[in-house]
Write an enzyme that holds these catalytic residues in place. Structure first.
Site, PDB file in Angstrom:
ATOM      1  N   HIS A  61       0.839  -1.207   0.000  1.00  0.00           N
ATOM      2  CA  HIS A  61       0.000   0.000   0.000  1.00  0.00           C
ATOM      3  C   HIS A  61       0.873   1.255   0.000  1.00  0.00           C
ATOM      4  CE1 HIS A  61      -3.013  -2.913   1.111  1.00  0.00           C
ATOM      5  NE2 HIS A  61      -2.408  -3.170   2.246  1.00  0.00           N
ATOM      6  N   HIS A  91       5.466   6.626   6.658  1.00  0.00           N
ATOM      7  CA  HIS A  91       5.180   6.193   5.288  1.00  0.00           C
ATOM      8  C   HIS A  91       4.656   7.397   4.513  1.00  0.00           C
ATOM      9  CE1 HIS A  91       1.355   5.890   7.457  1.00  0.00           C
ATOM     10  NE2 HIS A  91       0.843   6.295   6.310  1.00  0.00           N
ATOM     11  N   HIS A  93       2.079   8.961   1.079  1.00  0.00           N
ATOM     12  CA  HIS A  93       0.981   8.813   0.118  1.00  0.00           C
ATOM     13  C   HIS A  93       1.321   9.761  -1.022  1.00  0.00           C
ATOM     14  CE1 HIS A  93      -1.626   6.811   3.173  1.00  0.00           C
ATOM     15  NE2 HIS A  93      -0.915   7.570   3.991  1.00  0.00           N
ATOM     16  N   GLU A 103      -3.372  13.351   1.261  1.00  0.00           N
ATOM     17  CA  GLU A 103      -4.667  12.862   1.772  1.00  0.00           C
ATOM     18  C   GLU A 103      -5.461  14.044   2.323  1.00  0.00           C
ATOM     19  OE1 GLU A 103      -3.751   9.189   4.200  1.00  0.00           O
ATOM     20  OE2 GLU A 103      -4.583   8.426   2.324  1.00  0.00           O
ATOM     21  N   HIS A 116       3.401  10.608   6.663  1.00  0.00           N
ATOM     22  CA  HIS A 116       2.745  10.325   7.955  1.00  0.00           C
ATOM     23  C   HIS A 116       3.720   9.662   8.907  1.00  0.00           C
ATOM     24  CE1 HIS A 116      -1.482  10.276   5.931  1.00  0.00           C
ATOM     25  NE2 HIS A 116      -1.072  11.498   6.250  1.00  0.00           N
ATOM     26  N   THR A 196      -6.191   6.219   7.787  1.00  0.00           N
ATOM     27  CA  THR A 196      -6.739   6.530   6.457  1.00  0.00           C
ATOM     28  C   THR A 196      -6.696   5.316   5.537  1.00  0.00           C
ATOM     29  OG1 THR A 196      -4.631   7.189   5.502  1.00  0.00           O
ATOM     30  CG2 THR A 196      -5.913   8.904   6.636  1.00  0.00           C
TER      31      THR A 196
HETATM   32  C1  LIG Z   1       1.526  -3.448  11.533  1.00  0.00           C
HETATM   33  O1  LIG Z   1       0.769  -4.397  12.268  1.00  0.00           O
HETATM   34  C2  LIG Z   1      -0.426  -3.902  12.716  1.00  0.00           C
HETATM   35  C3  LIG Z   1      -0.813  -2.589  12.604  1.00  0.00           C
HETATM   36  C4  LIG Z   1      -2.044  -2.213  13.121  1.00  0.00           C
HETATM   37  C5  LIG Z   1      -2.479  -0.856  13.192  1.00  0.00           C
HETATM   38  N1  LIG Z   1      -2.399  -0.100  11.980  1.00  0.00           N
HETATM   39  C6  LIG Z   1      -2.996  -0.500  10.847  1.00  0.00           C
HETATM   40  C7  LIG Z   1      -3.022   0.354   9.757  1.00  0.00           C
HETATM   41  C8  LIG Z   1      -2.428   1.609   9.868  1.00  0.00           C
HETATM   42  C9  LIG Z   1      -2.466   2.524   8.820  1.00  0.00           C
HETATM   43  C10 LIG Z   1      -1.862   3.734   8.992  1.00  0.00           C
HETATM   44  O2  LIG Z   1      -1.920   4.599   7.988  1.00  0.00           O
HETATM   45  S1  LIG Z   1      -2.312   6.117   8.211  1.00  0.00           S
HETATM   46  N2  LIG Z   1      -2.373   6.666   6.764  1.00  0.00           N
HETATM   47  O3  LIG Z   1      -3.595   6.147   8.841  1.00  0.00           O
HETATM   48  O4  LIG Z   1      -1.248   6.734   8.964  1.00  0.00           O
HETATM   49  C11 LIG Z   1      -1.194   4.043  10.153  1.00  0.00           C
HETATM   50  C12 LIG Z   1      -1.171   3.139  11.178  1.00  0.00           C
HETATM   51  C13 LIG Z   1      -1.793   1.931  11.060  1.00  0.00           C
HETATM   52  C14 LIG Z   1      -1.790   1.050  12.107  1.00  0.00           C
HETATM   53  C15 LIG Z   1      -2.921  -3.091  13.695  1.00  0.00           C
HETATM   54  C16 LIG Z   1      -2.538  -4.403  13.791  1.00  0.00           C
HETATM   55  O5  LIG Z   1      -3.341  -5.354  14.365  1.00  0.00           O
HETATM   56  C17 LIG Z   1      -4.591  -4.820  14.852  1.00  0.00           C
HETATM   57  C18 LIG Z   1      -1.274  -4.811  13.319  1.00  0.00           C
HETATM   58  O6  LIG Z   1      -0.881  -6.102  13.514  1.00  0.00           O
HETATM   59  C19 LIG Z   1      -1.184  -6.938  12.381  1.00  0.00           C
HETATM   60 ZN   LIG Z   2      -0.774   7.437   5.969  1.00  0.00          ZN
END
Ligand SMILES: COc1cc(C[n+]2ccc3cc(OS(N)(=O)=O)ccc3c2)cc(OC)c1OC
Ligand SMILES: [Zn+2]
Length: 258
Positions: A61, A91, A93, A103, A116, A196
């Site tokens: 992604h 990361h 976007h 975003e 981010h 997001t």
């Molecule tokens: C990386 O592993 C996990 C991350 C996460 C949390 N997570 C998921 C998606 C994300 C997307 C993100 O992107 S953003 N654009 O919102 O900053 C940022 C942090 C995130 C954090 C939850 C998990 O289990 C519930 C995980 O274990 C599998």
């Molecule tokens: Zn992000």
């Protein structure tokens, strides 16, 4: 599974992740004149000195730099935060061409990209995963990337992107200090929002910096050598336009420091 295509993109995410239509979704369109001054908001402090980056990876992604979050060496604090939040990863976007890719938008205008920096509340929660599902679990610092001259330090990242071209690839990336990616001043907007990307948990205190950093079209173009697809997949899918469009503000107030 979810993506950014026509069939699996942001408008379809609600089928598997109903919270996509929730009350505190991100990103939003930031309207500066409607941001409410809040005297209780102090400056933010970023303690990234003894930085502990570990690796850089393509998760299908985005491209993600992960940090060692076993202690409070790299934290964000102050601003709307009640305690320090530990840096876990950052990361990006980006779009397919200059004008869109961020975003958050500002008065309807997008930037070419958005960085981010994801932090988690290790004071209140024992794991990142627990924090990621709690209403005050994460603090994400958003930094806009504007197209212009070469960024002096971004090449440290763009130079290694070829090593993580395909989904599922990762490589060592130690000693990178994200302080070099910050703009000159840390004036910010803040609001309560969400991840997001799926699972879209409503667990993020967003802190979006007003001042963008400037990167060149050439540097932005390097992000587009990345693929959404894995090496074994015959369908080559260039990684671009990996951004969710702004979501309804609903009953939320966008705040800023006096
Ligand atoms: C990386 O592993 C996990 C991350 C996460 C949390 N997570 C998921 C998606 C994300 C997307 C993100 O992107 S953003 N654009 O919102 O900053 C940022 C942090 C995130 C954090 C939850 C998990 O289990 C519930 C995980 O274990 C599998
Ligand atoms: Zn992000």
């Amino acid at each position: 599974h979810w993506g950014y295509g026509k069939e699996d993109g942001p408008s379809a995410w609600h089928r598997h992740y109903p919270v996509a239509k929730g009350s505190r979704q991100s990103p939003i369109d930031i309207i500066p004149d409607e941001a409410r001054r809040d005297s209780s908001l102090g400056p933010i402090f970023l303690k990234y000195d003894r930085c502990t980056s570990l690796s850089i990876a393509n998760n299908g992604h985005s491209v993600v730099v992960e940090f060692d979050d076993s202690d409070d060496r790299s934290v964000i604090q102050g601003g709307p935060l009640d305690n320090p939040y530990r840096l876990k990863q950052f990361h990006f976007h980006w779009g397919g061409k200059g004008c869109e890719g961020s975003e958050h938008t500002v008065a309807g205008v997008g930037y070419a990209s958005e960085l981010h920096l994801v932090h988690w509340n290790a004071v209140k929660y024992t794991t990142y995963e627990d924090a990621a599902t709690a209403p005050d679990g994460l603090a994400v610092l958003g930094i806009f990337l504007e197209q212009g001259d070469d960024h002096r330090w971004l090449h440290t990242i763009t130079d290694v992107l070829y090593m993580v071209k395909f989904k599922g690839s990762a490589t060592n990336f130690k000693g990178f200090n994200p302080k070099c990616l910050l703009p000159s001043n840390l004036h910010y907007w803040t609001y309560l929002g969400s991840l997001t990307t799926p699972p879209l948990h409503e667990s993020v205190i967003w802190i979006v910096l007003k001042e963008p950093i400037v990167v060149s079209e050439k540097q932005l173009g390097m992000f587009r050598i990345l693929q959404f697809s894995g090496e074994e997949e015959d369908q080559r899918m260039r990684m671009e336009n990996n951004f969710r469009p702004p979501q309804p503000l609903k009953e939320r107030i966008l705040k800023k420091r006096c």
